[in-house]
Design a protein around this motif. Structure first.
Motif, PDB file in Angstrom:
ATOM      1  N   ALA A 116       4.433  -6.684   4.977  1.00 33.15           N
ATOM      2  CA  ALA A 116       4.196  -6.829   3.546  1.00 33.15           C
ATOM      3  C   ALA A 116       3.201  -7.964   3.295  1.00 33.15           C
ATOM      4  CB  ALA A 116       5.509  -7.100   2.810  1.00 33.15           C
ATOM      5  N   GLY A 117       3.338  -9.054   4.038  1.00 32.41           N
ATOM      6  CA  GLY A 117       2.391 -10.167   3.918  1.00 32.41           C
ATOM      7  C   GLY A 117       0.985  -9.781   4.343  1.00 32.41           C
ATOM      8  N   ARG A 118       0.877  -8.983   5.407  1.00 27.98           N
ATOM      9  CA  ARG A 118      -0.441  -8.507   5.849  1.00 27.98           C
ATOM     10  C   ARG A 118      -1.073  -7.611   4.792  1.00 27.98           C
ATOM     11  NH1 ARG A 118       2.126  -8.940  11.054  1.00 27.98           N
ATOM     12  NH2 ARG A 118       3.231  -6.962  10.929  1.00 27.98           N
ATOM     13  N   LEU A 119      -0.261  -6.784   4.172  1.00 29.66           N
ATOM     14  CA  LEU A 119      -0.750  -5.911   3.108  1.00 29.66           C
ATOM     15  C   LEU A 119      -1.211  -6.743   1.916  1.00 29.66           C
ATOM     16  CD1 LEU A 119      -1.279  -3.003   2.478  1.00 29.66           C
ATOM     17  CD2 LEU A 119       1.109  -2.711   1.893  1.00 29.66           C
ATOM     18  N   ASN A 120      -0.491  -7.809   1.605  1.00 32.32           N
ATOM     19  CA  ASN A 120      -0.920  -8.722   0.540  1.00 32.32           C
ATOM     20  C   ASN A 120      -2.256  -9.373   0.877  1.00 32.32           C
ATOM     21  OD1 ASN A 120       1.113  -8.413  -1.369  1.00 32.32           O
ATOM     22  ND2 ASN A 120       2.429  -9.922  -0.376  1.00 32.32           N
ATOM     23  N   ALA A 121      -2.404  -9.801   2.120  1.00 33.00           N
ATOM     24  CA  ALA A 121      -3.661 -10.434   2.535  1.00 33.00           C
ATOM     25  C   ALA A 121      -4.825  -9.454   2.434  1.00 33.00           C
ATOM     26  CB  ALA A 121      -3.542 -10.963   3.963  1.00 33.00           C
ATOM     27  N   ALA A 122      -4.588  -8.208   2.800  1.00 28.76           N
ATOM     28  CA  ALA A 122      -5.640  -7.187   2.707  1.00 28.76           C
ATOM     29  C   ALA A 122      -5.995  -6.920   1.245  1.00 28.76           C
ATOM     30  CB  ALA A 122      -5.189  -5.902   3.389  1.00 28.76           C
ATOM     31  N   HIS A 123      -4.996  -6.858   0.375  1.00 25.36           N
ATOM     32  CA  HIS A 123      -5.264  -6.679  -1.060  1.00 25.36           C
ATOM     33  C   HIS A 123      -6.054  -7.863  -1.611  1.00 25.36           C
ATOM     34  CE1 HIS A 123      -3.415  -2.996  -2.574  1.00 25.36           C
ATOM     35  NE2 HIS A 123      -2.427  -3.172  -1.709  1.00 25.36           N
ATOM     36  N   ALA A 124      -5.682  -9.062  -1.195  1.00 27.54           N
ATOM     37  CA  ALA A 124      -6.389 -10.257  -1.668  1.00 27.54           C
ATOM     38  C   ALA A 124      -7.829 -10.270  -1.182  1.00 27.54           C
ATOM     39  CB  ALA A 124      -5.663 -11.513  -1.203  1.00 27.54           C
ATOM     40  N   SER A 125      -8.091  -9.697  -0.005  1.00 25.57           N
ATOM     41  CA  SER A 125      -9.453  -9.706   0.528  1.00 25.57           C
ATOM     42  C   SER A 125     -10.420  -8.849  -0.284  1.00 25.57           C
ATOM     43  CB  SER A 125      -9.462  -9.244   1.996  1.00 25.57           C
ATOM     44  OG  SER A 125      -9.223  -7.862   2.089  1.00 25.57           O
ATOM     45  N   VAL A 126      -9.889  -7.904  -1.060  1.00 25.98           N
ATOM     46  CA  VAL A 126     -10.746  -7.078  -1.929  1.00 25.98           C
ATOM     47  C   VAL A 126     -10.503  -7.400  -3.402  1.00 25.98           C
ATOM     48  CG1 VAL A 126     -11.021  -5.180  -0.307  1.00 25.98           C
ATOM     49  CG2 VAL A 126      -9.111  -5.137  -1.913  1.00 25.98           C
ATOM     50  N   ASP A 127      -9.879  -8.548  -3.661  1.00 26.91           N
ATOM     51  CA  ASP A 127      -9.589  -9.012  -5.025  1.00 26.91           C
ATOM     52  C   ASP A 127      -8.777  -8.006  -5.829  1.00 26.91           C
ATOM     53  OD1 ASP A 127     -10.957 -11.404  -4.566  1.00 26.91           O
ATOM     54  OD2 ASP A 127     -12.873 -10.485  -5.099  1.00 26.91           O
ATOM     55  N   SER A 128      -7.841  -7.342  -5.166  1.00 25.24           N
ATOM     56  CA  SER A 128      -6.945  -6.409  -5.842  1.00 25.24           C
ATOM     57  C   SER A 128      -5.767  -7.192  -6.412  1.00 25.24           C
ATOM     58  CB  SER A 128      -6.444  -5.361  -4.852  1.00 25.24           C
ATOM     59  OG  SER A 128      -5.422  -4.583  -5.427  1.00 25.24           O
ATOM     60  N   ARG A 153       2.681   3.638  -0.534  1.00 24.15           N
ATOM     61  CA  ARG A 153       2.068   3.643  -1.878  1.00 24.15           C
ATOM     62  C   ARG A 153       1.141   2.440  -2.047  1.00 24.15           C
ATOM     63  NH1 ARG A 153       7.261   4.097  -4.419  1.00 24.15           N
ATOM     64  NH2 ARG A 153       7.946   6.220  -4.127  1.00 24.15           N
ATOM     65  N   ARG A 154       1.578   1.268  -1.604  1.00 24.88           N
ATOM     66  CA  ARG A 154       0.739   0.070  -1.726  1.00 24.88           C
ATOM     67  C   ARG A 154      -0.489   0.166  -0.830  1.00 24.88           C
ATOM     68  NH1 ARG A 154       4.216   0.453  -4.803  1.00 24.88           N
ATOM     69  NH2 ARG A 154       5.256  -1.171  -5.972  1.00 24.88           N
ATOM     70  N   LEU A 155      -0.342   0.795   0.325  1.00 25.18           N
ATOM     71  CA  LEU A 155      -1.473   0.998   1.217  1.00 25.18           C
ATOM     72  C   LEU A 155      -2.481   1.965   0.605  1.00 25.18           C
ATOM     73  CD1 LEU A 155      -2.301  -0.031   3.988  1.00 25.18           C
ATOM     74  CD2 LEU A 155      -1.213   1.957   4.991  1.00 25.18           C
ATOM     75  N   ASN A 156      -1.993   3.040  -0.005  1.00 21.06           N
ATOM     76  CA  ASN A 156      -2.881   3.978  -0.691  1.00 21.06           C
ATOM     77  C   ASN A 156      -3.630   3.287  -1.825  1.00 21.06           C
ATOM     78  OD1 ASN A 156      -2.053   6.035   1.002  1.00 21.06           O
ATOM     79  ND2 ASN A 156      -0.630   6.922  -0.473  1.00 21.06           N
ATOM     80  N   THR A 157      -2.964   2.380  -2.518  1.00 20.31           N
ATOM     81  CA  THR A 157      -3.612   1.611  -3.574  1.00 20.31           C
ATOM     82  C   THR A 157      -4.738   0.746  -3.006  1.00 20.31           C
ATOM     83  OG1 THR A 157      -1.519   1.531  -4.775  1.00 20.31           O
ATOM     84  CG2 THR A 157      -3.213  -0.019  -5.468  1.00 20.31           C
ATOM     85  N   LEU A 158      -4.513   0.195  -1.819  1.00 25.74           N
ATOM     86  CA  LEU A 158      -5.547  -0.608  -1.157  1.00 25.74           C
ATOM     87  C   LEU A 158      -6.755   0.252  -0.827  1.00 25.74           C
ATOM     88  CD1 LEU A 158      -6.461  -3.272   0.196  1.00 25.74           C
ATOM     89  CD2 LEU A 158      -5.344  -2.452   2.273  1.00 25.74           C
ATOM     90  N   TRP A 159      -6.536   1.433  -0.273  1.00 29.75           N
ATOM     91  CA  TRP A 159      -7.657   2.321   0.057  1.00 29.75           C
ATOM     92  C   TRP A 159      -8.404   2.722  -1.209  1.00 29.75           C
ATOM     93  CZ3 TRP A 159      -7.131   0.308   4.199  1.00 29.75           C
ATOM     94  CH2 TRP A 159      -6.213   0.589   5.188  1.00 29.75           C
ATOM     95  N   ASP A 160      -7.672   2.973  -2.300  1.00 32.55           N
ATOM     96  CA  ASP A 160      -8.332   3.332  -3.559  1.00 32.55           C
ATOM     97  C   ASP A 160      -9.133   2.162  -4.119  1.00 32.55           C
ATOM     98  OD1 ASP A 160      -7.199   5.830  -3.389  1.00 32.55           O
ATOM     99  OD2 ASP A 160      -5.552   5.391  -4.790  1.00 32.55           O
ATOM    100  N   ALA A 161      -8.595   0.942  -4.003  1.00 27.66           N
ATOM    101  CA  ALA A 161      -9.303  -0.233  -4.518  1.00 27.66           C
ATOM    102  C   ALA A 161     -10.590  -0.468  -3.740  1.00 27.66           C
ATOM    103  CB  ALA A 161      -8.407  -1.478  -4.407  1.00 27.66           C
ATOM    104  N   LYS A 162     -10.589  -0.201  -2.436  1.00 25.34           N
ATOM    105  CA  LYS A 162     -11.780  -0.381  -1.626  1.00 25.34           C
ATOM    106  C   LYS A 162     -12.807   0.711  -1.912  1.00 25.34           C
ATOM    107  CE  LYS A 162     -14.396  -1.904   1.683  1.00 25.34           C
ATOM    108  NZ  LYS A 162     -15.093  -3.145   1.662  1.00 25.34           N
ATOM    109  N   ALA A 163     -12.316   1.912  -2.207  1.00 25.43           N
ATOM    110  CA  ALA A 163     -13.217   3.049  -2.445  1.00 25.43           C
ATOM    111  C   ALA A 163     -13.943   2.945  -3.789  1.00 25.43           C
ATOM    112  CB  ALA A 163     -12.440   4.358  -2.376  1.00 25.43           C
ATOM    113  N   LEU A 164     -13.342   2.232  -4.737  1.00 29.63           N
ATOM    114  CA  LEU A 164     -13.979   2.084  -6.042  1.00 29.63           C
ATOM    115  C   LEU A 164     -15.172   1.155  -5.951  1.00 29.63           C
ATOM    116  CD1 LEU A 164     -10.847   1.700  -8.359  1.00 29.63           C
ATOM    117  CD2 LEU A 164     -12.304   3.702  -8.097  1.00 29.63           C
ATOM    118  N   PRO A 165     -16.283   1.511  -6.580  1.00 34.56           N
ATOM    119  CA  PRO A 165     -17.437   0.588  -6.557  1.00 34.56           C
ATOM    120  C   PRO A 165     -17.135  -0.634  -7.400  1.00 34.56           C
ATOM    121  CG  PRO A 165     -17.882   2.484  -7.968  1.00 34.56           C
ATOM    122  CD  PRO A 165     -16.552   2.726  -7.334  1.00 34.56           C
ATOM    123  N   GLY A 166     -17.670  -1.753  -6.934  1.00 37.28           N
ATOM    124  CA  GLY A 166     -17.494  -2.951  -7.745  1.00 37.28           C
ATOM    125  C   GLY A 166     -16.951  -4.026  -6.998  1.00 37.28           C
TER     126      GLY A 166
END
Length: 166
Positions: A116-128, A153-166
């Protein structure tokens, strides 16, 4: 085989010398290569920011139950590896050890919290703004193995956040 994955002959046990000739200079140079099995390889390093596959959270949960946990261990390895490839600067994990930890009581809960902490770090790396709760992840393990659905679900959200331009 590509040039980056060519086997290198062994000169001594444990060390390998790689003789290469530069296209510009006919002088051979020696470099050290890491040992993998009987041969040494120079594996191509994956790019950071690699987006993993989007999986259906309910399918992951159902397959984990139907296969008596075998799919869960494969899935757990894959998500930890994907997080490592996605944000190598923010996520440090050895996916094989993370899976092994899932087989040991109490340690498996610590491993879930760290994932869960690693997933948080990955989300933070893309400013999610999405964050993953280690507590809910652990509680999900006791509630019909719901940690799979929650983390996926949180992992899918990460992939979607990375796929979005911006």
């Amino acid at each position: 085989m590509s040039e980056s994955n060519q086997p290198i002959a062994s000169s001594e046990a444990g060390e390998h010398d790689v003789s290469s000739v530069s296209p510009v200079s006919p002088v051979a140079t020696k470099t050290k290569a890491a040992t993998v099995g009987r041969h040494a390889y120079r594996p191509a390093q994956p790019e950071s920011g690699t987006v993993g596959p989007t999986r259906d959270a309910w399918a992951v949960w159902l397959l984990s139950i139907v296969t008596l946990g075998v799919y869960y261990l494969v899935w757990y390895y894959k998500i930890n590896r994907e997080l490592q490839l996605f944000a190598p600067a923010a996520v440090t994990v050895r996916p094989g050890l993370a899976v092994l930890a899932q087989l040991v009581p109490i340690v498996n809960l610590v491993s879930l919290a760290r994932t869960a902490g690693r997933l948080n770090a990955a989300h933070a790396s893309v400013d999610s703004p999405v964050r993953v709760s280690a507590g809910i992840t652990i509680l999900g393990a006791f509630w019909y193995a719901s940690q799979t659905r929650y983390l996926q679900r949180r992992l899918n959200t990460l992939w979607d956040a990375k796929a979005l331009p911006g």
